[in-house]
Write a protein that holds these residues in place. Structure first.
Motif, short mmCIF file in Angstrom:
data_model
loop_
_atom_site.label_atom_id
_atom_site.label_comp_id
_atom_site.label_asym_id
_atom_site.label_seq_id
_atom_site.Cartn_x
_atom_site.Cartn_y
_atom_site.Cartn_z
N ALA A 126 12.49 0.56 -4.08
CA ALA A 126 11.35 1.89 -4.63
C ALA A 126 12.32 3.75 -4.33
CB ALA A 126 10.64 1.76 -3.58
N LYS A 127 13.12 3.68 -3.72
CA LYS A 127 13.65 4.92 -3.72
C LYS A 127 12.55 6.24 -3.55
CE LYS A 127 17.32 3.30 -6.29
NZ LYS A 127 18.42 3.41 -5.37
N ARG A 128 11.48 6.35 -2.87
CA ARG A 128 10.07 6.98 -2.27
C ARG A 128 9.89 6.91 -0.54
NH1 ARG A 128 4.88 4.50 -4.50
NH2 ARG A 128 4.22 6.87 -3.91
N TRP A 129 11.37 7.95 -0.47
CA TRP A 129 11.19 9.34 0.95
C TRP A 129 11.43 10.25 0.94
CZ3 TRP A 129 14.26 5.09 2.92
CH2 TRP A 129 14.80 4.54 1.89
N ASN A 130 10.12 10.24 2.33
CA ASN A 130 8.91 10.79 2.14
C ASN A 130 8.70 10.26 4.01
OD1 ASN A 130 7.04 8.59 3.29
ND2 ASN A 130 7.00 8.67 -0.09
N VAL A 176 0.57 -1.17 0.17
CA VAL A 176 -0.41 0.07 -0.54
C VAL A 176 1.18 1.26 -0.43
CG1 VAL A 176 -1.64 1.06 1.42
CG2 VAL A 176 -1.48 -1.40 1.52
N VAL A 177 1.55 1.07 1.16
CA VAL A 177 2.19 2.48 1.02
C VAL A 177 3.94 2.42 -0.87
CG1 VAL A 177 4.55 3.57 2.39
CG2 VAL A 177 2.96 2.31 3.84
N LEU A 178 3.75 1.47 -1.17
CA LEU A 178 4.79 1.95 -1.88
C LEU A 178 4.44 1.70 -2.80
CD1 LEU A 178 8.59 -0.09 -0.25
CD2 LEU A 178 7.44 2.88 -0.02
N GLN A 179 3.04 0.72 -3.18
CA GLN A 179 2.33 0.10 -4.59
C GLN A 179 3.77 -0.48 -5.12
OE1 GLN A 179 -0.41 0.61 -5.31
NE2 GLN A 179 0.03 1.79 -3.02
N ARG A 180 4.75 -1.04 -4.56
CA ARG A 180 5.08 -2.66 -5.25
C ARG A 180 5.26 -3.60 -3.75
NH1 ARG A 180 10.45 -0.10 -6.20
NH2 ARG A 180 11.36 -3.27 -6.78
#
Length: 411
Positions: free
Chosen positions: A129-133, A66-70
């Motif tokens: 994922a490299k989606r840093w938040n 859910v968080v990373l979509q992967r």
């Protein structure tokens, strides 16, 4: 991705039941024993490792999509992680019960291997994922603190067996507690709530800036607590600093929740989630009260009675309530998606809210809250009958509540 999260959550539910059945079997009298006794270590690790951490790991495996979509980096590694962690904690708990230091050492090694496999699996997923938040950063920090908690636990387990660091044992224990309670649980819970709360409230448009402030303040509280534990001396100064930082983080967290509710398109997120909000505000009030007591009577914050009360307030009054509250949403979602996901919209297919009774969730939470408050009052005023009665009521409410959660799998 149903079986892996379910394996962890189901195991956690079984451990939760064992803990509270054991508590009722002794009518809550076990809480009167010294927390540093073998029985105390057994019960704390059964609740913290085999229930709370087990459920948290299962939730991470479920929510990472859910968080990373992967998907998670390796599902197979998740099962290997389960074998090591579950086997290690069972040996560790047996070592505590039998006072066998060699079992404690072996169990600690296996459990830490399981923890490191989990940290690698989820950490590799975050890295790719490299989606840093604030959500992913909080999760990454929580994973780091979990790994350090496990390594310090391993160091203490080996120290029990071989007496390597006799003089450092107390410092390692204190750092182990700070990293596990405030670091692992605190940052994982707050981090995932940044994603979950807007979903439960159907909220859009709330600012994410407070999330960065919470992340910074919470990390500062963890690092100050660990630094004070490992360093020489200590005293009330570092303790007051940790409480002040935690209170500031909770105050901003409460304002974030209010902002999410302001932008919501749903009247209620569910009774379990409402209780998590009340629990957060209760912890904030306790932090403020602790600050006032620390300024007037700093020695009281170092007394065993206040440390035990603070432990119960944080671990049961906040961590456990947060875990149980989120289970009331995660478990129905997990089961409905598995059983009815491909039948959505067809006649006779239940909606997710049909799987769990909100009224029963409320009843269970109320009984647990009254039991906890009764036992805390008994601890504060040294009324042993109130402590025992409160713990017994808390365990009865907890068993009722977890029965409501487990019943979802029969729907």
């Amino acid at each position: 991705m149903f079986r892996l999260p379910l394996l962890f959550i189901a195991t956690g539910i079984v451990s939760f039941v064992l803990f509270h059945v054991g508590s009722l079997f002794t009518t809550g009298g076990w809480v009167l024993d010294h927390p540093r006794s073998p029985d105390g270590w057994f019960r704390v690790h059964l609740l913290v490792l085999d229930w709370a951490t087990m459920v948290a790991m299962g939730a991470v495996y479920q929510l990472i999509d859910v968080v990373l979509q992967r998907r998670i980096y390796s599902r197979m590694l998740g099962y290997v992680h389960y074998v090591f962690f579950m086997g290690g904690t069972v040996i560790l708990l047996a070592g505590f019960l039998q006072s066998r230091v060699e079992w404690i050492a072996v169990g600690a090694v296996a459990a830490v291997i399981g923890i490191l496999l989990f940290v690698w699996n989820v950490g590799r997923t975050l890295w790719e994922a490299k989606r840093w938040n604030p959500i992913t950063l909080s999760t990454a920090c929580a994973l780091l603190y979990l790994a350090l908690t496990g390594l310090l636990g391993l160091a203490m387990g080996l120290n029990f067996a071989f007496q390597f660091w006799v003089d450092l044992h107390e410092r390692l224990l204190a750092a182990h507690i700070w990293l596990g309670t405030l670091g692992w649980f605190g940052l994982l819970i707050t981090g995932f709530s940044y994603k979950m709360l807007p979903m439960f409230y159907l909220s859009h448009g709330a600012s994410d800036r407070p999330q960065y402030y919470i992340l910074g303040l919470w990390n500062a509280a963890v690092l100050l607590g660990v630094g004070a534990s490992l360093g020489p001396g200590g005293g009330s100064g570092p303790t007051l600093g940790v409480i002040l930082l935690l209170a500031a983080a909770l105050l901003i967290y409460d304002r974030l929740i209010r902002d999410i509710r302001k932008h919501s398109h749903k009247a209620s997120p569910g009774r379990g989630i409402v209780w998590t909000l009340w629990s957060t505000r209760a912890l904030l009030v306790f932090c403020i009260l602790s600050l006032c007591i620390g300024l007037v009577a700093p020695s009281l914050l170092r007394s065993l009675t206040w440390i035990v009360i603070a432990g119960w307030v944080y671990l049961w009054g906040w961590v456990a309530v947060m875990v149980l509250g989120y289970m009331s949403k995660i478990v129905p979602f997990l089961w409905w998606t598995h059983k009815y996901g491909d039948q959505a919209g067809r006649p006779g297919v239940p909606v997710m809210s049909d799987l769990i009774s909100e009224r029963s969730v409320d009843v269970g939470m109320w009984v647990m809250a009254v039991g906890l408050l009764t036992s805390l009052a008994g601890m504060g005023f040294m009324e042993l009958w109130a402590v025992v009665t409160g713990i017994a009521a808390l365990s009865a409410g907890a068993l009722f509540y977890i029965g409501v959660i487990a019943r979802v799998f029969t729907r």
